[in-house]
Write a protein that holds these residues in place. Sequence first.
Motif, PDB file in Angstrom:
ATOM      1  N   SER A  25       0.833  -1.204   0.000  1.00 34.76           N
ATOM      2  CA  SER A  25       0.000   0.000   0.000  1.00 34.76           C
ATOM      3  C   SER A  25       0.870   1.258   0.000  1.00 34.76           C
ATOM      4  O   SER A  25       1.997   1.255   0.480  1.00 34.76           O
ATOM      5  CB  SER A  25      -0.921   0.012   1.220  1.00 34.76           C
ATOM      6  OG  SER A  25      -0.189   0.279   2.398  1.00 34.76           O
ATOM      7  N   PHE A  26       0.307   2.321  -0.545  1.00 35.29           N
ATOM      8  CA  PHE A  26       1.014   3.601  -0.530  1.00 35.29           C
ATOM      9  C   PHE A  26       1.365   3.992   0.898  1.00 35.29           C
ATOM     10  O   PHE A  26       2.459   4.492   1.165  1.00 35.29           O
ATOM     11  CB  PHE A  26       0.161   4.706  -1.175  1.00 35.29           C
ATOM     12  CG  PHE A  26       0.135   4.633  -2.676  1.00 35.29           C
ATOM     13  CD1 PHE A  26       1.234   5.023  -3.419  1.00 35.29           C
ATOM     14  CD2 PHE A  26      -0.993   4.185  -3.347  1.00 35.29           C
ATOM     15  CE1 PHE A  26       1.219   4.975  -4.812  1.00 35.29           C
ATOM     16  CE2 PHE A  26      -1.023   4.130  -4.727  1.00 35.29           C
ATOM     17  CZ  PHE A  26       0.077   4.518  -5.465  1.00 35.29           C
TER      18      PHE A  26
ATOM     19  N   ASP B 206       1.188   9.376   1.844  1.00 35.26           N
ATOM     20  CA  ASP B 206      -0.182   9.590   2.309  1.00 35.26           C
ATOM     21  C   ASP B 206      -1.088   9.969   1.138  1.00 35.26           C
ATOM     22  O   ASP B 206      -0.654  10.040  -0.018  1.00 35.26           O
ATOM     23  CB  ASP B 206      -0.222  10.647   3.413  1.00 35.26           C
ATOM     24  CG  ASP B 206       0.272  12.017   2.947  1.00 35.26           C
ATOM     25  OD1 ASP B 206       0.447  12.233   1.724  1.00 35.26           O
ATOM     26  OD2 ASP B 206       0.475  12.879   3.820  1.00 35.26           O
ATOM     27  N   SER B 207      -2.347  10.238   1.448  1.00 37.01           N
ATOM     28  CA  SER B 207      -3.328  10.539   0.402  1.00 37.01           C
ATOM     29  C   SER B 207      -2.987  11.836  -0.335  1.00 37.01           C
ATOM     30  O   SER B 207      -3.269  11.962  -1.527  1.00 37.01           O
ATOM     31  CB  SER B 207      -4.732  10.616   0.991  1.00 37.01           C
ATOM     32  OG  SER B 207      -4.803  11.628   1.974  1.00 37.01           O
ATOM     33  N   VAL B 208      -2.384  12.787   0.341  1.00 28.10           N
ATOM     34  CA  VAL B 208      -1.988  14.034  -0.318  1.00 28.10           C
ATOM     35  C   VAL B 208      -0.929  13.754  -1.387  1.00 28.10           C
ATOM     36  O   VAL B 208      -0.978  14.307  -2.488  1.00 28.10           O
ATOM     37  CB  VAL B 208      -1.488  15.070   0.712  1.00 28.10           C
ATOM     38  CG1 VAL B 208      -0.941  16.314   0.025  1.00 28.10           C
ATOM     39  CG2 VAL B 208      -2.596  15.444   1.680  1.00 28.10           C
TER      40      VAL B 208
ATOM     41  N   GLY C 281      -9.460   4.255  -4.240  1.00 30.82           N
ATOM     42  CA  GLY C 281      -9.508   2.804  -4.108  1.00 30.82           C
ATOM     43  C   GLY C 281      -8.244   2.105  -4.586  1.00 30.82           C
ATOM     44  O   GLY C 281      -8.020   0.931  -4.283  1.00 30.82           O
ATOM     45  N   ALA C 282      -7.411   2.823  -5.331  1.00 28.10           N
ATOM     46  CA  ALA C 282      -6.162   2.245  -5.843  1.00 28.10           C
ATOM     47  C   ALA C 282      -5.099   2.409  -4.770  1.00 28.10           C
ATOM     48  O   ALA C 282      -4.384   3.397  -4.724  1.00 28.10           O
ATOM     49  CB  ALA C 282      -5.759   2.938  -7.139  1.00 28.10           C
ATOM     50  N   GLU C 283      -4.996   1.438  -3.901  1.00 28.56           N
ATOM     51  CA  GLU C 283      -4.143   1.558  -2.720  1.00 28.56           C
ATOM     52  C   GLU C 283      -2.711   1.092  -2.913  1.00 28.56           C
ATOM     53  O   GLU C 283      -1.880   1.271  -2.036  1.00 28.56           O
ATOM     54  CB  GLU C 283      -4.783   0.802  -1.561  1.00 28.56           C
ATOM     55  CG  GLU C 283      -6.127   1.380  -1.156  1.00 28.56           C
ATOM     56  CD  GLU C 283      -6.787   0.624  -0.023  1.00 28.56           C
ATOM     57  OE1 GLU C 283      -6.246  -0.420   0.414  1.00 28.56           O
ATOM     58  OE2 GLU C 283      -7.846   1.075   0.419  1.00 28.56           O
TER      59      GLU C 283
ATOM     60  N   TYR D 160      -2.858   1.395  -8.972  1.00 31.06           N
ATOM     61  CA  TYR D 160      -2.786   2.731  -9.539  1.00 31.06           C
ATOM     62  C   TYR D 160      -2.368   2.671 -11.010  1.00 31.06           C
ATOM     63  O   TYR D 160      -2.961   3.332 -11.859  1.00 31.06           O
ATOM     64  CB  TYR D 160      -1.812   3.595  -8.735  1.00 31.06           C
ATOM     65  CG  TYR D 160      -1.906   5.053  -9.080  1.00 31.06           C
ATOM     66  CD1 TYR D 160      -2.779   5.888  -8.410  1.00 31.06           C
ATOM     67  CD2 TYR D 160      -1.122   5.592 -10.095  1.00 31.06           C
ATOM     68  CE1 TYR D 160      -2.875   7.234  -8.739  1.00 31.06           C
ATOM     69  CE2 TYR D 160      -1.206   6.933 -10.434  1.00 31.06           C
ATOM     70  CZ  TYR D 160      -2.081   7.744  -9.750  1.00 31.06           C
ATOM     71  OH  TYR D 160      -2.181   9.073 -10.091  1.00 31.06           O
ATOM     72  N   LEU D 161      -1.362   1.861 -11.309  1.00 36.74           N
ATOM     73  CA  LEU D 161      -0.934   1.691 -12.699  1.00 36.74           C
ATOM     74  C   LEU D 161      -2.072   1.149 -13.560  1.00 36.74           C
ATOM     75  O   LEU D 161      -2.260   1.605 -14.693  1.00 36.74           O
ATOM     76  CB  LEU D 161       0.269   0.749 -12.780  1.00 36.74           C
ATOM     77  CG  LEU D 161       1.613   1.348 -12.416  1.00 36.74           C
ATOM     78  CD1 LEU D 161       2.661   0.247 -12.281  1.00 36.74           C
ATOM     79  CD2 LEU D 161       2.048   2.388 -13.437  1.00 36.74           C
ATOM     80  N   ALA D 162      -2.817   0.193 -13.050  1.00 31.75           N
ATOM     81  CA  ALA D 162      -3.937  -0.370 -13.801  1.00 31.75           C
ATOM     82  C   ALA D 162      -4.972   0.709 -14.095  1.00 31.75           C
ATOM     83  O   ALA D 162      -5.500   0.795 -15.218  1.00 31.75           O
ATOM     84  CB  ALA D 162      -4.571  -1.526 -13.030  1.00 31.75           C
TER      85      ALA D 162
END
Length: 88
Positions: A34-35, A41-43, A67-69, A74-76
Amino acid sequence: MAQQMQLEDLTTVLRECAGESEHADLSERALDVSFTDLGYDSVAVLETTARVEREYGIALDDEAVSGAETLRAYLALVNEALAAVRAA
């Protein structure tokens, strides 16, 4: 326009937008981490998304981005958007 975003492309943008986390191993081993666990973080993800949208000429759904955690997810998401633009 790029045909597809690669891991190297994403890691470059992520590092330029959010810096390099001391915990981040952004190699292929990190595709399913996960990121948050990578230290972003989300920022950081939002800043990365803004730049990806601008550079690749795509629009990403905010909910889908949330939702792309992982790097893989994210690449997808980005590559699906790129494929949709090419198909249009």
